[in-house]
Motif scaffolding. Sequence first.
Motif, PDB file in Angstrom:
ATOM      1  N   ALA A  31       0.378 -13.363  -5.225  1.00 36.20           N
ATOM      2  CA  ALA A  31       1.282 -12.646  -4.314  1.00 36.20           C
ATOM      3  C   ALA A  31       1.237 -11.170  -5.096  1.00 36.20           C
ATOM      4  N   LEU A  32       1.515 -11.318  -6.290  1.00 33.17           N
ATOM      5  CA  LEU A  32       1.959 -10.077  -6.979  1.00 33.17           C
ATOM      6  C   LEU A  32       0.984  -9.082  -7.255  1.00 33.17           C
ATOM      7  N   VAL A  33      -0.227  -9.802  -7.523  1.00 31.86           N
ATOM      8  CA  VAL A  33      -1.463  -8.832  -7.406  1.00 31.86           C
ATOM      9  C   VAL A  33      -1.730  -8.222  -6.345  1.00 31.86           C
ATOM     10  N   VAL A  56      -5.431 -14.294 -10.462  1.00 27.50           N
ATOM     11  CA  VAL A  56      -5.958 -13.122 -10.224  1.00 27.50           C
ATOM     12  C   VAL A  56      -7.289 -13.016  -9.337  1.00 27.50           C
ATOM     13  N   GLY A  57      -7.940 -14.025  -9.694  1.00 29.52           N
ATOM     14  CA  GLY A  57      -9.250 -13.980  -8.895  1.00 29.52           C
ATOM     15  C   GLY A  57      -9.025 -14.259  -7.664  1.00 29.52           C
ATOM     16  N   ARG A  58      -8.067 -15.147  -7.121  1.00 27.53           N
ATOM     17  CA  ARG A  58      -7.801 -15.425  -5.681  1.00 27.53           C
ATOM     18  C   ARG A  58      -7.091 -14.063  -5.132  1.00 27.53           C
ATOM     19  N   ALA A  59      -6.587 -13.532  -5.880  1.00 26.49           N
ATOM     20  CA  ALA A  59      -5.747 -12.385  -5.169  1.00 26.49           C
ATOM     21  C   ALA A  59      -6.985 -11.275  -4.874  1.00 26.49           C
ATOM     22  N   ILE A  60      -7.934 -11.109  -5.827  1.00 25.34           N
ATOM     23  CA  ILE A  60      -8.985 -10.142  -5.695  1.00 25.34           C
ATOM     24  C   ILE A  60      -9.745 -10.742  -4.269  1.00 25.34           C
ATOM     25  N   ALA A  61     -10.127 -11.973  -4.132  1.00 28.01           N
ATOM     26  CA  ALA A  61     -10.891 -12.471  -3.143  1.00 28.01           C
ATOM     27  C   ALA A  61     -10.058 -12.325  -1.837  1.00 28.01           C
ATOM     28  N   ALA A  62      -8.952 -12.342  -1.888  1.00 26.97           N
ATOM     29  CA  ALA A  62      -8.146 -12.223  -0.497  1.00 26.97           C
ATOM     30  C   ALA A  62      -7.890 -10.767  -0.160  1.00 26.97           C
ATOM     31  N   SER A  63      -8.108  -9.882  -1.003  1.00 25.55           N
ATOM     32  CA  SER A  63      -7.738  -8.405  -0.763  1.00 25.55           C
ATOM     33  C   SER A  63      -8.413  -7.742   0.247  1.00 25.55           C
ATOM     34  N   VAL A 226      -4.507   5.451 -20.942  1.00 26.81           N
ATOM     35  CA  VAL A 226      -4.350   4.605 -19.928  1.00 26.81           C
ATOM     36  C   VAL A 226      -3.086   3.637 -19.806  1.00 26.81           C
ATOM     37  N   ALA A 227      -2.463   3.378 -18.893  1.00 20.90           N
ATOM     38  CA  ALA A 227      -1.301   2.572 -19.072  1.00 20.90           C
ATOM     39  C   ALA A 227      -1.279   1.430 -18.223  1.00 20.90           C
ATOM     40  N   ILE A 228      -1.004   0.270 -18.596  1.00 15.48           N
ATOM     41  CA  ILE A 228      -0.875  -0.959 -17.487  1.00 15.48           C
ATOM     42  C   ILE A 228       0.358  -1.761 -17.588  1.00 15.48           C
ATOM     43  N   PRO A 229       1.398  -0.917 -16.855  1.00 15.11           N
ATOM     44  CA  PRO A 229       2.891  -1.612 -16.702  1.00 15.11           C
ATOM     45  C   PRO A 229       2.579  -2.962 -15.840  1.00 15.11           C
ATOM     46  N   LYS A 230       3.423  -3.692 -16.340  1.00 16.11           N
ATOM     47  CA  LYS A 230       3.697  -5.185 -15.868  1.00 16.11           C
ATOM     48  C   LYS A 230       5.018  -5.438 -15.210  1.00 16.11           C
ATOM     49  N   SER A 231       4.956  -5.590 -13.991  1.00 20.90           N
ATOM     50  CA  SER A 231       6.320  -6.195 -13.265  1.00 20.90           C
ATOM     51  C   SER A 231       6.062  -7.464 -12.404  1.00 20.90           C
ATOM     52  N   ALA A 232       7.341  -8.086 -12.200  1.00 19.73           N
ATOM     53  CA  ALA A 232       7.105  -9.295 -11.350  1.00 19.73           C
ATOM     54  C   ALA A 232       7.973  -8.980 -10.036  1.00 19.73           C
ATOM     55  N   THR A 233       8.395  -7.685 -10.016  1.00 20.12           N
ATOM     56  CA  THR A 233       9.268  -7.415  -8.810  1.00 20.12           C
ATOM     57  C   THR A 233       8.438  -6.373  -7.969  1.00 20.12           C
TER      58      THR A 233
END
Length: 274
Positions: A31-33, A56-63, A226-233
């Motif tokens: 959901a978050l990806v 992550v793979g499921r999110a990519i496939a569903a995108s 390159v920056a990779i911020p993480k958030s669960a919100t």
Amino acid sequence: MTQPRVTLNDGRCIPQLGFGVWKLTDETAPALVGVALEAGYRSIDTAAAYGNEAGVGRAIAASGLAREDLFVTTKLWNDSHGYDAALRAFDASLGRLGLDEVDLYLVHWPVPRQDATVETWKALMRLREEGRARSIGVSNFTAAQLARLIDETGSTPSVNQIELHPGFQQSALRAFHAETGIVTEAWSPLGQGGALGHPVIAAIAAKHGRSPAQVVLRWHLDLGHVAIPKSATPDRIRENADVFGFHLDADDHARIAGLDAPDGRIGPDPETFG
């Protein structure tokens, strides 16, 4: 979100802003990806150690997005150093992701006590030659560890993903990257939130009508990281993506440079971890 890309030393390009998924679970990652992809992120950074590659793979496939429009990074964990072990671990990561290749594969930590990084790196070189890892790099390597890899294999990592935020700016290591053509990628670019409450960051944010997180991410982008911020919100995921409509000025950069601290590291020490 149209965003700049950074060219790697192998000629490929990486989006300058990515979405990090550390601490997300296989259950929460899809959901978050998905939120991140809807917000315009096109680079997703995971790792075997995160335990969420399948999500992550499921999110990519569903995108519904074309594979060539995405940049997917994963990483080799410390228990899989060595030539054959690294190849097996990569196959396992691909299987969990449900992909035929990744855009970037990183050695997650140098683990100097194992003294296996050269053989591990040779395995990644093979994966690049086979086209299953389009680009290869490392994470958390010091300048000396990078120099050894380059000297002993003749192959320079495309990326070194390191802890980097206003409280720990790693200027000497970044200078080494610039000299050797390695792209600097920042993990914990917001200092795990620690940078956001600093009065200097707050003042710059008020000046630009932006949030503290947007100011810190803009600082990274202005410096070429390159920056990779993480958030669960979800709202913060969207806010962190909205950093392409402004720039910091020289005074802003000078003030943030003054926040650097030699003891500012919040994560493990690469010389001893693992």
